[in-house]
Enzyme design. Sequence first.
Site, PDB file in Angstrom:
ATOM      1  N   SER A 133     -53.855 -10.803 -14.684  1.00 52.48           N
ATOM      2  CA  SER A 133     -53.652 -10.938 -13.251  1.00 52.48           C
ATOM      3  C   SER A 133     -53.625 -12.238 -12.426  1.00 52.48           C
ATOM      4  O   SER A 133     -53.021 -12.504 -12.008  1.00 52.48           O
ATOM      5  CB  SER A 133     -54.957 -10.200 -12.275  1.00 52.48           C
ATOM      6  N   ARG A 136     -40.425 -11.159  -7.033  1.00 55.66           N
ATOM      7  CA  ARG A 136     -40.990 -10.830  -5.524  1.00 55.66           C
ATOM      8  C   ARG A 136     -41.706 -12.259  -5.756  1.00 55.66           C
ATOM      9  O   ARG A 136     -42.502 -12.556  -6.916  1.00 55.66           O
ATOM     10  CB  ARG A 136     -42.064  -9.236  -6.183  1.00 55.66           C
ATOM     11  N   VAL A 137     -42.578 -12.570  -4.166  1.00 55.79           N
ATOM     12  CA  VAL A 137     -43.599 -13.262  -3.943  1.00 55.79           C
ATOM     13  C   VAL A 137     -44.678 -12.630  -3.496  1.00 55.79           C
ATOM     14  O   VAL A 137     -44.431 -12.335  -2.285  1.00 55.79           O
ATOM     15  CB  VAL A 137     -43.184 -14.705  -3.592  1.00 55.79           C
ATOM     16  N   ASP A 164     -48.309 -12.107  -1.662  1.00 56.18           N
ATOM     17  CA  ASP A 164     -49.615 -13.337  -0.577  1.00 56.18           C
ATOM     18  C   ASP A 164     -50.073 -14.534  -0.856  1.00 56.18           C
ATOM     19  O   ASP A 164     -50.131 -15.358   0.009  1.00 56.18           O
ATOM     20  CB  ASP A 164     -50.835 -12.673   0.682  1.00 56.18           C
TER      21      ASP A 164
END
Length: 337
Positions: free
Chosen positions: A86, A221-222, A224
């Site tokens: 991750s 995609r970005v 937080d």
Amino acid sequence: MINRRKFLESAAALGLIGALPSKVLKAGNKITNRGIKYKLPIVISTWSHGLEANAESVRVLNEGGGIVDAVEKGVMIPESDPNNHSVGLGGFPDITGKVTLDASIMGPDGNAGGVCFLENIVHPISVARKVMDETPHVLLSGSGALKFALDNGFEEENLLTEKALQGWKKMLERENRTPEINWEEKHNELHDTIGLLAINEESDIAGACTTSGLAAKMRGRVGDSPIIGAGLYVDNEIGAATATGMGELVLKTLGSFLVVELMRNGASPQQACEQAVKRIVDKVADHKKYQIGLLALSKKGEIGAYSIQPGFNYALYAEGKNQLLNAGSFYKTTTNK
Ligand code: GLY
């Protein structure tokens, strides 16, 4: 006469001291009506990968390093761990099979830096630090961020490991690809973003946040994590907050900024995390499908941790002990079934 333990139990029952992590109550802690107040320094970070990150941050502080160095070096540990799917090297790729990374860092002087949609660099947090220290900007993205990294001496590396590739393939086979809540618990894998907050003996606060983001996300995609105020926020007069989990929910509520602003208005870090999670629950219609975990640290040495779903854990270094603790949660059983 009421003994200390009984006092703490009844104070907690009355809601005077919030949801205290009972395991960390011990003789040295000062109890206030806001929660436990630890002696400084303190390092707090998301999930079990935080234990090693905290240890590294503390090592930096013990060797006389600065607070920004401490948070950067701390999160570099999971970034370079190929078994962590991750963050950084070994992160799960996006839907096209490419690993893209997001990171941000913020120091006690209010300066901040971030990178997003960055490929082929093991330590996005160090690129974020360079953005903070050496540019007038806060956020660089994609090919621009990569060019900036290469211009500043970083080297390109393939971040996609065989293990991450196989895990990603299995994920794509699943009919319902809604992110699993608490991946770590179910698959015995390290899970999600590392957000790490630290305060040194001089009461200076910094934070760092880094991730490979949502597994099999849309190209581009970005989340937080690189957005100051969403995945991370530091105000050296008040405290700091960081977030993990489904970034879209944090972006829609500017979670970390919200936590710090709640603290500015008098909430303890624990109360602030609980109120911010409640805000997400109230405002984001599909929140039951997802997990969000928030951590907070105050200038006074108090901490907070709370999540939407059960199963969010965090690593806390305080008063010589580095331990993994379970956060309280809004829902008591998982709601995405
Ligand atoms: N919290 C990490 C992400 O959603 O990308």
